[in-house]
Design an enzyme around this catalytic site. Structure first.
Site, PDB file in Angstrom:
ATOM      1  CE  LYS A 139      -3.567   2.658   0.079  1.00  0.00           C
ATOM      2  NZ  LYS A 139      -4.606   2.681   1.118  1.00  0.00           N
ATOM      3  CE  LYS A 145      -2.593   7.949   7.163  1.00  0.00           C
ATOM      4  NZ  LYS A 145      -2.991   6.555   6.793  1.00  0.00           N
TER       5      LYS A 145
END
Length: 286
Positions: free
Chosen positions: A160, A228
């Site tokens: 990811k 983030k």
């Protein structure tokens, strides 16, 4: 992301109990036919499978390991699936804690954005044991289309992180191409069409091209969250000594957009930043 995923689980015939820190979201889910819970402990009571979708690593740790968290409230043997995007090292630690407590755990972050969650077409990258992955497949198939076990614990989060690098980098390049074309007074819509039909074609152009042309940056995936995620990528890359000059550049560009007030915009608002830095104003705030 969690609400449309829960709705798709309902559509697939699963009995779903939802909990969210925002009560209005639980109420919306209950209005769709689901059951609402007032706490984590209530939500996981009697559950065969627990799926979590949370913003960041501290949130996931709090929900799993805090007082009245999942690891103390769910029954041992419960299948735990974390669909959040968090640090791989945190996920590995959580795998170990869950396993030691008698749970089966799978990290299963998703890609496809809010629309993919609504459509049930998410790409799901899973890390964990084959047996756990096989047990989770029926649940994952209700929310995604491309479901792959990519390795052991933490591997899903590592893939990811790479996904988020590729998405941010592609958005930035599409943005630069659009500003370049606009500077040369090219008709952008047909230009984008022909580019997307060739080797340069990509999902960003397909899904976000028109909204970028229109200067519509209502969040499907917020800059704050992508900032983030790129931080996760950079930290993981540094840990392994991976040289990533373009990754560093796009991380700084996303950070700059956030610092200048774009945190709540869609990540495709990188286009506004390129436009402004080029001394142009086609995509100025509107």
């Amino acid at each position: 992301m969690g609400l449309p995923m829960a709705r798709n689980l309902l559509k697939a015939g699963h009995t779903v109990v939802g909990f969210n820190r925002s009560p209005e979201k639980v109420e919306r889910f209950a209005a769709d036919g689901g059951s609402g819970a007032g706490s984590i402990a209530e939500a996981v009571d009697g559950a065969e499978v627990v799926v979590t979708m949370l913003p960041d690593s501290p949130d996931v740790l709090a929900v799993y390991t805090g007082d009245q968290g999942i690891l103390t409230s769910a029954a041992p043997g419960t299948l735990l699936i974390d669909a959040s995007t968090i640090r791989p090292d945190v996920t590995v630690d959580l795998h170990h804690r869950a396993t030691e407590s008698g749970f089966r755990f799978l990290d299963a972050p998703v890609s496809g954005g809010e629309q993919g969650a609504v459509d049930g077409s998410l790409s799901i990258m899973c890390g964990g044991e084959q047996e756990t992955f096989d047990a989770a497949r029926a649940v994952l198939e209700a929310v995604g289309k491309t479901i792959v076990l990519v390795g052991g614990p933490g591997s899903g989060q590592t893939v990811k992180a790479a996904n988020q690098l590729l998405v941010a980098g592609t958005i930035q390049l599409v943005a630069e191409a659009l500003v370049f074309l606009d500077a040369h007074e090219v008709d952008l819509a047909p230009a984008l069409e022909v580019l997307n039909g060739g080797l340069a074609g990509n999902t960003i152009m397909t899904r976000k091209g028109q909204s970028m042309l229109d200067g519509q940056f209502a969040p499907g995936f917020r800059v704050d969250l992508h900032h983030k995620d790129l931080g996760i990528y950079r930290e993981a890359a540094r840990d392994q000594g991976v040289f990533s000059p373009l990754g560093t550049a796009v991380t700084e560009l996303m950070a700059a957009l956030r610092r200048t007030g774009g945190g709540d915009l869609d990540h495709s608002a990188l286009l506004q930043q390129v436009d402004a830095l080029s001394g142009r104003s086609r995509w100025a705030d509107r």
